[in-house]
Design a protein around this motif. Structure first.
Motif, PDB file in Angstrom:
ATOM      1  N   TYR A  35     -15.782 -12.336  -4.583  1.00 52.05           N
ATOM      2  CA  TYR A  35     -15.894 -11.499  -5.279  1.00 52.05           C
ATOM      3  C   TYR A  35     -16.793  -9.830  -5.127  1.00 52.05           C
ATOM      4  CZ  TYR A  35     -12.865 -13.725  -8.893  1.00 52.05           C
ATOM      5  OH  TYR A  35     -11.959 -14.340  -9.015  1.00 52.05           O
ATOM      6  N   PHE A  36     -17.406  -9.932  -4.760  1.00 52.71           N
ATOM      7  CA  PHE A  36     -18.563  -9.106  -4.606  1.00 52.71           C
ATOM      8  C   PHE A  36     -18.408  -8.163  -3.425  1.00 52.71           C
ATOM      9  CE2 PHE A  36     -23.039  -7.473  -2.333  1.00 52.71           C
ATOM     10  CZ  PHE A  36     -22.938  -6.764  -3.400  1.00 52.71           C
ATOM     11  N   VAL A  37     -18.113  -9.139  -2.335  1.00 51.27           N
ATOM     12  CA  VAL A  37     -17.671  -8.780  -1.569  1.00 51.27           C
ATOM     13  C   VAL A  37     -15.964  -7.407  -1.565  1.00 51.27           C
ATOM     14  CG1 VAL A  37     -16.809  -9.182   1.123  1.00 51.27           C
ATOM     15  CG2 VAL A  37     -18.750  -9.992   0.232  1.00 51.27           C
ATOM     16  N   LEU A  38     -15.399  -7.850  -1.868  1.00 54.36           N
ATOM     17  CA  LEU A  38     -14.510  -7.579  -2.103  1.00 54.36           C
ATOM     18  C   LEU A  38     -14.380  -6.604  -2.962  1.00 54.36           C
ATOM     19  CD1 LEU A  38     -11.813 -10.733  -2.669  1.00 54.36           C
ATOM     20  CD2 LEU A  38     -11.535  -9.580  -0.269  1.00 54.36           C
ATOM     21  N   ILE A  39     -14.888  -6.285  -4.068  1.00 52.08           N
ATOM     22  CA  ILE A  39     -15.163  -4.980  -4.845  1.00 52.08           C
ATOM     23  C   ILE A  39     -15.656  -3.785  -3.359  1.00 52.08           C
ATOM     24  CG2 ILE A  39     -16.779  -4.023  -6.198  1.00 52.08           C
ATOM     25  CD1 ILE A  39     -16.500  -6.893  -8.195  1.00 52.08           C
ATOM     26  N   ILE A  40     -16.554  -4.770  -3.403  1.00 56.39           N
ATOM     27  CA  ILE A  40     -17.322  -3.201  -2.904  1.00 56.39           C
ATOM     28  C   ILE A  40     -16.164  -3.181  -1.356  1.00 56.39           C
ATOM     29  CG2 ILE A  40     -18.757  -2.985   0.037  1.00 56.39           C
ATOM     30  CD1 ILE A  40     -20.396  -3.160  -2.990  1.00 56.39           C
ATOM     31  N   THR A  41     -15.550  -3.622  -0.277  1.00 54.00           N
ATOM     32  CA  THR A  41     -13.816  -3.369   0.500  1.00 54.00           C
ATOM     33  C   THR A  41     -13.790  -2.585  -0.568  1.00 54.00           C
ATOM     34  OG1 THR A  41     -14.239  -5.528   1.380  1.00 54.00           O
ATOM     35  CG2 THR A  41     -12.314  -4.206   1.626  1.00 54.00           C
ATOM     36  N   GLY A  76       0.965  -0.916   0.356  1.00 50.59           N
ATOM     37  CA  GLY A  76      -0.019  -0.320   0.239  1.00 50.59           C
ATOM     38  C   GLY A  76       0.749   1.117   0.227  1.00 50.59           C
ATOM     39  N   TYR A  77       1.887   1.101   0.835  1.00 51.16           N
ATOM     40  CA  TYR A  77       2.847   2.614   1.126  1.00 51.16           C
ATOM     41  C   TYR A  77       3.347   2.795   0.111  1.00 51.16           C
ATOM     42  CZ  TYR A  77       5.496   5.914   3.393  1.00 51.16           C
ATOM     43  OH  TYR A  77       6.343   7.188   3.272  1.00 51.16           O
ATOM     44  N   PHE A  78       4.619   1.603  -0.488  1.00 52.36           N
ATOM     45  CA  PHE A  78       5.287   1.396  -1.840  1.00 52.36           C
ATOM     46  C   PHE A  78       4.648   1.388  -3.039  1.00 52.36           C
ATOM     47  CE2 PHE A  78       7.787   0.111   1.842  1.00 52.36           C
ATOM     48  CZ  PHE A  78       8.754   1.151   1.839  1.00 52.36           C
ATOM     49  N   ILE A  79       4.267   1.116  -3.414  1.00 53.22           N
ATOM     50  CA  ILE A  79       3.006   0.781  -4.926  1.00 53.22           C
ATOM     51  C   ILE A  79       1.986   1.630  -4.912  1.00 53.22           C
ATOM     52  CG2 ILE A  79       2.058  -0.653  -6.304  1.00 53.22           C
ATOM     53  CD1 ILE A  79       3.938  -2.417  -4.874  1.00 53.22           C
ATOM     54  N   LEU A  80       0.583   1.189  -3.928  1.00 58.48           N
ATOM     55  CA  LEU A  80      -0.599   1.580  -3.979  1.00 58.48           C
ATOM     56  C   LEU A  80      -0.168   3.185  -3.992  1.00 58.48           C
ATOM     57  CD1 LEU A  80      -3.600   0.728  -5.444  1.00 58.48           C
ATOM     58  CD2 LEU A  80      -3.789   0.308  -3.648  1.00 58.48           C
ATOM     59  N   VAL A 125     -14.184  -0.369  -2.988  1.00 59.03           N
ATOM     60  CA  VAL A 125     -14.651   0.938  -2.924  1.00 59.03           C
ATOM     61  C   VAL A 125     -14.797   1.700  -2.061  1.00 59.03           C
ATOM     62  CG1 VAL A 125     -16.752   1.878  -3.401  1.00 59.03           C
ATOM     63  CG2 VAL A 125     -15.963   0.045  -4.689  1.00 59.03           C
ATOM     64  N   ILE A 126     -14.911   1.182  -0.673  1.00 64.06           N
ATOM     65  CA  ILE A 126     -15.461   2.126   0.947  1.00 64.06           C
ATOM     66  C   ILE A 126     -13.601   2.126   0.968  1.00 64.06           C
ATOM     67  CG2 ILE A 126     -15.754   1.676   3.146  1.00 64.06           C
ATOM     68  CD1 ILE A 126     -17.612  -0.687   2.742  1.00 64.06           C
ATOM     69  N   ILE A 127     -12.951   1.317   0.713  1.00 60.63           N
ATOM     70  CA  ILE A 127     -10.878   1.746   1.108  1.00 60.63           C
ATOM     71  C   ILE A 127     -10.289   3.164   0.526  1.00 60.63           C
ATOM     72  CG2 ILE A 127     -11.416  -0.385   2.958  1.00 60.63           C
ATOM     73  CD1 ILE A 127      -9.135  -1.160   0.480  1.00 60.63           C
ATOM     74  N   THR A 128     -10.864   3.154  -0.600  1.00 58.09           N
ATOM     75  CA  THR A 128     -10.188   3.517  -2.276  1.00 58.09           C
ATOM     76  C   THR A 128     -10.823   5.472  -2.260  1.00 58.09           C
ATOM     77  OG1 THR A 128     -11.225   3.237  -3.369  1.00 58.09           O
ATOM     78  CG2 THR A 128      -9.575   1.822  -3.257  1.00 58.09           C
ATOM     79  N   PRO A 129     -10.223   6.595  -2.730  1.00 59.22           N
ATOM     80  CA  PRO A 129     -10.932   7.492  -2.875  1.00 59.22           C
ATOM     81  C   PRO A 129     -12.182   6.952  -4.291  1.00 59.22           C
ATOM     82  CG  PRO A 129      -7.803   8.071  -2.783  1.00 59.22           C
ATOM     83  CD  PRO A 129      -8.502   6.110  -2.686  1.00 59.22           C
ATOM     84  N   PRO A 130     -12.602   8.562  -3.976  1.00 60.51           N
ATOM     85  CA  PRO A 130     -14.195   7.927  -5.124  1.00 60.51           C
ATOM     86  C   PRO A 130     -13.310   8.232  -6.547  1.00 60.51           C
ATOM     87  CG  PRO A 130     -14.050  10.136  -3.932  1.00 60.51           C
ATOM     88  CD  PRO A 130     -13.120   9.462  -3.631  1.00 60.51           C
ATOM     89  N   ASP A 131     -12.882   7.479  -7.104  1.00 56.43           N
ATOM     90  CA  ASP A 131     -12.289   7.612  -8.617  1.00 56.43           C
ATOM     91  C   ASP A 131     -12.153   5.826  -8.968  1.00 56.43           C
ATOM     92  OD1 ASP A 131      -9.024   6.812  -8.929  1.00 56.43           O
ATOM     93  OD2 ASP A 131      -9.919   8.108  -6.799  1.00 56.43           O
ATOM     94  N   PHE A 132     -12.449   6.189  -9.723  1.00 59.95           N
ATOM     95  CA  PHE A 132     -13.093   4.325 -10.388  1.00 59.95           C
ATOM     96  C   PHE A 132     -11.032   4.596 -11.393  1.00 59.95           C
ATOM     97  CE2 PHE A 132     -12.082   1.509 -14.339  1.00 59.95           C
ATOM     98  CZ  PHE A 132     -13.109   1.340 -14.460  1.00 59.95           C
ATOM     99  N   ILE A 156      -9.944  -0.336  -9.180  1.00 60.44           N
ATOM    100  CA  ILE A 156      -9.917  -0.943 -10.170  1.00 60.44           C
ATOM    101  C   ILE A 156      -7.646  -1.727  -9.507  1.00 60.44           C
ATOM    102  CG2 ILE A 156      -8.532  -1.460 -12.207  1.00 60.44           C
ATOM    103  CD1 ILE A 156     -11.379  -1.438 -12.808  1.00 60.44           C
ATOM    104  N   LEU A 157      -7.228  -0.482  -8.856  1.00 60.35           N
ATOM    105  CA  LEU A 157      -5.868  -1.067  -8.636  1.00 60.35           C
ATOM    106  C   LEU A 157      -6.349  -1.762  -6.876  1.00 60.35           C
ATOM    107  CD1 LEU A 157      -4.680   2.609  -9.029  1.00 60.35           C
ATOM    108  CD2 LEU A 157      -3.464   0.825 -10.353  1.00 60.35           C
ATOM    109  N   VAL A 158      -7.286  -1.187  -6.603  1.00 57.24           N
ATOM    110  CA  VAL A 158      -7.017  -2.381  -5.236  1.00 57.24           C
ATOM    111  C   VAL A 158      -8.332  -2.820  -5.802  1.00 57.24           C
ATOM    112  CG1 VAL A 158      -8.283  -1.737  -3.001  1.00 57.24           C
ATOM    113  CG2 VAL A 158      -7.653   0.014  -3.969  1.00 57.24           C
ATOM    114  N   ILE A 159      -9.039  -3.235  -6.341  1.00 56.04           N
ATOM    115  CA  ILE A 159     -10.205  -4.545  -7.260  1.00 56.04           C
ATOM    116  C   ILE A 159      -9.170  -5.657  -7.298  1.00 56.04           C
ATOM    117  CG2 ILE A 159     -11.689  -5.436  -8.501  1.00 56.04           C
ATOM    118  CD1 ILE A 159     -13.161  -2.740  -7.738  1.00 56.04           C
TER     119      ILE A 159
END
Length: 242
Positions: free
Chosen positions: A190-196, A118-122, A198-205, A209-212
């Motif tokens: 997959y549905f739970v992970l996608i929702i997760t 999360g720190y060095f890449i994402l 969306v919750i933990i990332t800023p509101p941009d597409f 994608i980078l987290v999903i």
């Protein structure tokens, strides 16, 4: 009936003892981290191309508390995992205790790997993308508290999410789940992970994608590792039958 009540009391006592030990270790690491929190803070902000601002005298204290808490949490992780193992180990066979104990250091290592990802890449990718949206139209002005909250939102969840493969292997070794169940519930997972994501990332597409993608890869790797553990258990059972 009395014997069952005694067992329940003993289990609760062991649970209370494990919680107290874990909280005590967390507080110890928290105090140590808070002593050196300024050094950690300067290490985290030394390469920033902009200065962080304060809107109030309590902001920096909140940031110090966040940093010390994350450091203490990471340091306490193997202790907490070992306490969980000690609590459930009486119900395991000698072989199961030996196997499950090996997962304790793996939990800590994957927690650190997840935070590092999360720190060095994402975080740099998302930060760079969001900064590019301004296109020199705005003056960059970050408050210290908001910057570190954003940083924690992009790093800390991955410390826990990256432990998914080890948790899956652990539960498979105990016979609680198996790879066929994981495959069956894949679409729900997959549905739970996608929702997760969306919750933990800023509101941009792009951030979503980078987290999903890594989360879905983690789940698929968990299924593969679960198959490995499950097949090895089945082979061991077959040898015993023969």
């Amino acid at each position: 009936m009395k014997g069952q009540s005694m067992k329940v009391v003993q289990h609760l006592e062991e649970l209370r003892k494990a919680i107290i030990i874990t909280l005590g270790i967390f507080l110890l690491f928290f105090l140590l981290a808070f002593i050196y929190v300024q050094d950690i803070y300067h290490l985290l902000v030394k390469d920033l191309p902009f200065k962080l601002a304060l809107l109030g005298p309590s902001d920096i204290l909140m940031v110090y508390l966040m940093i010390a808490s994350v450091v203490a949490l990471a340091a306490t992780m193997p202790i907490a995992a070992h306490q969980v193992w000690r609590y459930i180990s009486p119900g395991l066979t000698a072989k199961e205790r030996k196997v499950t104990l090996a997962y304790v250091p793996a939990l800590f290592i994957l927690f650190i790997v997840g935070i590092s990802f999360g720190y060095f890449i994402l975080f740099p990718l998302v930060m760079s993308f969001l900064m590019s949206l301004s296109d020199d139209m705005f003056t960059t002005f970050f408050t210290t508290e908001k910057y570190f909250r954003f940083l924690l939102n992009m790093t800390l969840p991955f410390g826990f999410l990256f432990e998914l493969p080890v948790v899956i292997m652990f539960l498979t070794s105990l016979g609680i789940i198996n790879p066929y169940l994981l495959t069956k519930i894949r679409k729900y997972a997959y549905f739970v992970l996608i929702i997760t994501s969306v919750i933990i990332t800023p509101p941009d597409f792009i951030s979503d994608i980078l987290v999903i993608i890594p989360l879905l890869l983690l789940y698929e790797s968990s299924i593969t590792l679960s198959k490995f553990v499950y097949n090895r258990q089945q082979k061991a059972k077959d040898k015993l039958v023969v």
